[in-house]
Design an enzyme around this catalytic site. Structure first.
Site: not given
Ligand code: GAL
Length: 838
Positions: A188, A257
Site C-alpha cells: 500500500e 485484501e
Molecule cells: C491494510 C494493510 C494490512 C492491514 C489492513 C488492516 O491497509 O495492507 O496490512 O494493516 O490494512 O487490517
C-alpha cells in the site's frame, strides 16, 4: 512493403503487445504468468480464492489444521506476509525457528496441495509491531524509511534477497515446482505518493525493479499502487473492490485484501462483518471480472509476545475471520463462504473465457453473463437495493433476490447460491470454566535503580533508549523541597504535570504509587496531572513509561515519538512552577522482574515469592497448573485484572488490558448497505479483550508455570482458565432453497439441513427441531404456528439415513416426506434445528 502497410504492421504489433505483452507470451521458463483475465498456472487461467494466515500468529502445531480448514473452505491459495523483525532481531542475526519457521509453513501449504502468495513487503503494516521493520533499522545512520534513501533501500534489498534466495534454495517457487505462485513487494505504498513527492515515486519504481530483478519466475504484485510499473500487477485492498481495474488492460483484476472483519485495539469496540455482506462484496468482484480474491484475514490469530503493532493493538487478532483466533470454524461465516467458493468454481470455465455482458434487470438490478468457448453460460443476478428484495425476469424465468444480494447461476438457469440466503450451519461458542489458580506474588521494585541505570541531562525519547527490548523505561529525577515551602505548612500538595508522547505512564513519588495515565487508539499522547506528596529535602520522582506496541502505519512512522518528552512540571511551590524537564534524569530500561527473567521457570525460582497480596500496582504473580484434558482450545479469563503481560512456561502470551473498556457504538447490525469497520461492533462498555489464547502446544500435562505481571493492581484470584467449545450447532433451511451441494450431487430441488460437529466430537442431543414456521435464532428457537409433529424424529431416526446421534455429522432432506406429513400445505416451510456436540 509500402510505408502504409509497414505502418499498419507496426500499429498492429503495438496493439497486440498492449493486449498480450511479451513477457506473457514468452515467459523465460516461467510457469506462472498472467493476462487480462487471470493468473495463468501451467498454461491454465485460474479463478483463485486465497486467504491470509500469518504464520507467527499461531503455533506450528496449529498450522496443519488451519491449512486443512482453509482447503476444506474452498481456498486455492494461502497468503502471508513475511515478518522482517521476527526474522532479523538484530542486524545479520537471522531467526527462522518456532513460529517464524517460514519454510516449514510453506512446505505444509504445499503438502496440502495449495498455493502460496508470499507478501515479502518487507514493510507489512498488518497491525504488527513497527509494521514489520526491525527497530534497529531506525538507528542505521542516515536512514529514512520507504523513500528514495540509500541506507533504507540497501537494507530492504538485502532482506528481500535473503528471503527470495531462501525460497529458491528450497525450491519453493512454482517455477521450480514449489507452491509460491505470486509475491508482493512493498505494501500500500500508493497513498504515500499522493503528496506527489519525487523521491516517493522514484522509490516505488526502484522497489518494483529490484523485485523483478530477483527473477523468481512468478509475478510480483504491488497492492494499492496505481502506478506499479510493468510487469508488476497493481491490486486492490478494501471492503469492496468492484470499482477497481488494474492500470493496464493486459493485467488481471486482483483483490489482495478482502477484509473479512477488522482488527481490534485496547479501548476500542470489537468489529464484526456479516458474511452476507462479505459474500456480496466478493461476488460483486467476481461478476465484474475479478479473478483473484484473498480474504484478509482467513485466520487472524494472536499477537503473541510483543508483536502487536499500534499503539494499542490488542493481543487478539481474531479479525472476525472465517477461522477464529483459536482455530475453530466461525459459523456460518466459514460455511457460507465455502458454498460461495464452490458456486464460483462451477462458473470458472465461463469466467475465465469472457468478459461479462451486463444488462439491466431493474432500477437496482443487473445480470452479468459469462460464456465459455464451449458455449457454457454462467450468470450473476444482482440486487443492489439495500432495502427491498426484488423479483427479476432473466431468460424468461423469475428469480427472487433478497436486498443487497447476488444469485449465482452456473448454467444461466439454476440458482445454486444467493449471498444473503445462508444455508450452512451456525454455531454458538461457549467459554467453559475449568478452574482458577493459587497464586504467589513478588512485588516489583519501584524505588531502586541498579548498575544498568544511566544518567543524562534532560528527557530522552523512549525507543531511542530501549530499542524496544522492553515495553518499560524508568525516568527518575530528584526534587529538593525547601523547608520554607508554604504547602508543607498549609497541608496541601503540589501538582505534578507530565506530558508524554505515550503510550501509558505510572507515577511514583518516594516509592509510593501516585497514579497513571494512558493514551487512546487514535491519539497515543497523554497528560498526567495529580497531587504529589513531597517532604522537605530530597524527593524521588519515578516515572515508568510503557510502550504498548509501536506504530505500524502512517507517513514516516519511524520518526514518531514514544515516552516522556516533557514538559514535566511541578506546580504549587513558592516559586510557582518548577520545570523539571531539563534536570538530570536517571534511566533504567525494563523492570527488575524482566532482568530476573521472572517469566521463566529458572528465573522465577531465583526470588522469594509470598502469598499473593492483591491490589498492588507492579506485582508479579505466579501459579502452577495442570493441563485440562481434551483438545479444546484454552483461554485465560483476565477480566478481574488491569493491565500487564502473561507468560506460560516462559512463552509470552502477550499484553493484556481488560481494564481498558471499549468505547464506540454497538448499534444493532444489519448486513444490508455499505459496510465499514464501525458498523457492526460488540463489547461497548466492556473489556475490549477479556480472553487470552493459551496455545495447547505450550502446555505439559502437569506443573505448568503461569506468570502474570500486573501493572495496575488487579485481582488475580479471579483469573480462570476456560475451554473454548462449540456449544450448539444450528441449521435453518427452507423447502426449495438453492444449494450448491445439491447441484453437485445432481439432486436439484431437495435441499438438506446439515449438522457437523468439530473433529473428535459427536452429536449428543437434538435440543430443538421444527419443520414448519419456526421462530427465533440459534440458541432461542421456538415453534411457530406450523410445526410438524415428527420434527425431532427426523433427526433421531427416520429422515436421516441413520440417527444423527453419535455421528460427527449428519443431514436431513428438507421436504414434508422427511417429517411424516405436510403440517401446513400451501405454506413454504423451513426446518430449524439446534444440536449439542460433545
Ligand atoms: C491494510 C494493510 C494490512 C492491514 C489492513 C488492516 O491497509 O495492507 O496490512 O494493516 O490494512 O487490517
Amino acid at each position: 512493403m509500402g510505408s502504409k502497410s509497414l505502418m499498419t504492421l507496426l500499429v498492429g504489433l503495438a496493439a497486440a503487445t498492449a493486449m498480450f505483452p511479451l513477457w506473457a507470451l514468452t515467459p523465460a521458463a516461467a510457469s506462472v504468468t498472467y493476462d487480462h483475465k487471470a493468473v495463468i498456472i501451467d498454461g491454465r487461467r485460474r479463478i483463485l480464492i486465497s486467504g491470509s494466515i500469518h504464520y507467527p500468529r499461531s503455533t506450528p502445531e496449529m498450522w496443519p489444521g488451519l491449512i486443512q480448514k482453509a482447503k476444506d473452505g474452498g481456498l486455492d491459495v494461502i497468503q502471508t506476509y513475511v515478518f522482517w523483525n521476527g526474522h532479523e532481531p538484530s542486524p545479520g542475526q537471522y531467526y527462522f525457528g518456532g513460529r517464524f519457521d517460514l519454510v516449514r509453513f510453506i512446505k505444509l501449504v504445499k503438502q496440502a496441495d495449495l498455493y502460496v502468495h508470499l507478501r515479502i513487503g518487507p514493510y507489512v503494516c498488518a497491525e504488527w509491531n513497527f509494521g514489520g521493520f526491525p527497530v534497529w533499522l531506525k538507528y542505521v545512520p542516515g536512514i529514512s524509511f520507504r523513500t528514495d534513501n540509500g541506507p533504507f533501500k540497501a537494507a530492504m534489498q538485502k532482506f528481500t534477497e535473503k528471503i527470495v534466495s531462501m525460497m529458491k534454495a528450497e525450491g519453493l517457487f512454482e517455477s521450480q515446482g514449489g507452491p509460491i505462485i505470486l509475491s508482493q513487494i512493498e505494501n500500500e505504498f500508493g497513498p504515500m505518493e499522493y503528496s506527489g513527492s519525487a523521491p516517493a515515486k522514484a522509490y516505488a519504481i526502484w522497489a518494483a525493479n529490484m523485485a523483478v530483478g530477483l527473477k523468481t519466475g512468478v509475478p510480483w504484485v504491488m497492492c494499492k499502487q496505481d502506478d506499479a510499473p510493468d510487469p508488476v500487477i497493481n491490486t486492490c485492498n478494501g471492503f469492496y473492490c468492484d470499482y477497481f481495474s488494474p492500470n493496464k488492460p493486459y493485467k488481471p483484476t486482483m483483490w489482495t485484501e478482502a477484509w473479512t472483519g477488522w482488527y481490534s485495539g485496547f479501548g476500542g469496540a470489537v468489529p464484526h462483518r456479516p458474511v452476507e455482506d462479505l459474500a456480496f462484496a466478493v461476488t460483486r468482484f467476481i461478476q465484474k471480472g475479478g479473478s483473484f480474491v484473498n480474504y484478509y484475514m482467513y485466520h487472524g490469530g494472536t499477537n503473541f509476545g510483543r508483536t502487536a503493532g499500534g499503539p494499542f493493538i490488542s493481543t487478539s487478532y481474531d479479525y472476525d475471520a472465517p477461522i477464529d483466533e483459536y482455530g475453530l470454524l466461525r459459523e456460518p461465516k466459514w460455511g457460507h463462504l465455502r458454498d460461495l467458493h464452490r458456486s464460483i468454481k462451477l462458473c470458472e470455465p465461463a469466467l475465465i473465457s469472457s468478459d461479462p455482458v451486463v444488462s439491466s434487470l431493474g432500477h437496482y438490478q443487473q445480470s452479468h453473463v459469462f460464456r465459455s468457448n464451449s458455449g457454457t453460460c454462467a450468470a450473476f443476478l444482482s440486487n443492489y437495493d439495500s432495502q427491498s428484495s426484488a423479483t427479476v425476469t432473466f431468460n424468461g424465468m423469475h428469480y427472487n433476490l433478497p436486498p443487497w444480494s447476488i444469485s449465482i447461476l452456473p448454467d444461466c438457469k439454476t440458482t445454486v447460491f444467493n449471498t444473503a440466503r445462508v444455508g450452512s450451519q451456525t454455531s454458538l461458542i461457549n467459554m467453559q470454566n475449568v478452574g482458577s489458580f493459587s497464586w504467589k506474588s513478588y512485588n516489583e521494585e519501584t524505588n531502586s535503580l541498579d548498575d544498568s541505570s544511566f544518567t543524562k541531562g534532560g528527557l530522552y525519547e523512549q525507543i531511542s533508549q530501549t530499542w524496544d527490548k522492553s515495553d518499560y523505561l524508568w525516568y527518575t529525577t530528584y526534587v529538593i523541597i525547601d523547608e520554607g515551602e508554604q504547602f508543607l505548612k498549609a497541608g496541601n500538595h503540589p501538582i505534578l504535570i507530565v506530558s508524554s508522547a505515550g503510550h501509558a505512564l505510572h507515577v511514583f513519588v518516594n516509592g509510593q504509587y501516585a497514579g497513571n495515565a494512558y493514551g487512546k487508539l487514535d491519539n497515543p499522547k497523554l497528560l498526567y496531572s495529580g497531587e504529589v506528596r513531597l517532604w522537605a529535602g530530597r524527593n524521588k520522582i519515578s516515572l515508568l513509561s510503557v510502550a504498548v506496541g509501536l506504530p505500524n502505519v502512517g507517513p514516516h512512522f519511524e520518526t514518531w515519538n514514544t515516552g516522556v518528552l516533557g514538559p514535566v512540571i511541578l506546580s504549587g511551590l513558592n516559586e510557582g512552577r518548577r520545570d523539571l524537564s531539563n534536570q538530570q534524569w536517571t534511566y533504567q530500561i525494563g523492570v527488575k522482574g524482566e532482568h530476573l527473567s521472572l517469566h521463566s521457570v529458572e528465573g522465577s525460582s531465583s526470588v522469594e515469592w509470598r502469598d499473593a497480596s492483591p491490589k498492588q500496582p507492579l506485582t508479579w504473580y505466579k501459579a502452577f497448573f495442570n493441563a485440562p484434558g481434551g483438545n479444546d482450545p484454552l483461554a485465560l479469563d483476565m477480566s478481574s485484572m488491569g493491565k500487564g503481560q502473561i507468560w506460560i512456561n516462559g512463552e509470552s502470551i502477550g499484553r493484556y488490558w481488560p481494564a481498558y473498556k471499549a468505547s464506540g457504538s454497538c448499534e444493532p447490525c444489519n448486513y444490508r448497505g455499505n459496510y465499514n469497520e464501525h458498523k457492526c461492533q460488540s463489547n461497548c462498555g466492556e473489556s475490549s479483550q477479556r480472553w487470552y489464547h493459551v496455545p495447547r502446544s505450550w502446555l505439559q500435562l502437569t506443573g505448568n508455570l503461569l506468570v502474570v505481571f500486573e501493572e495496575w493492581g488487579g485481582d488475580p484470584s479471579k483469573i480462570s482458565l476456560a475451554r473454548r467449545i462449540v456449544g450448539s450447532i444450528c441449521a435453518e433451511v427452507a423447502e426449495g432453497q438453492e444449494s450448491v451441494e445439491n447441484w453437485l450431487d445432481k439432486q436439484q430441488g431437495k435441499p438438506k439441513a446439515h449438522l457437523s460437529c468439530p473433529n473428535g466430537k459427536q452429536l449428543k442431543n437434538i435440543k430443538f427441531a421444527s419443520f414448519g414456521t419456526p421462530q427465533g435464532v440459534c440458541g432461542s428457537y421456538s415453534e411457530g404456528i406450523c410445526h410438524a409433529q415428527r420434527s425431532y424424529d427426523a433427526f433421531l431416526k427416520d429422515g436421516a439415513l441413520q440417527s444423527c446421534l453419535g455421528q460427527q455429522s449428519c443431514s436431513v432432506v428438507v421436504s414434508p416426506k422427511t417429517f411424516g406429513r405436510d403440517p401446513c400445505p400451501g405454506t413454504i416451510k423451513r426446518v430449524a434445528v439446534e444440536a449439542i456436540c460433545s
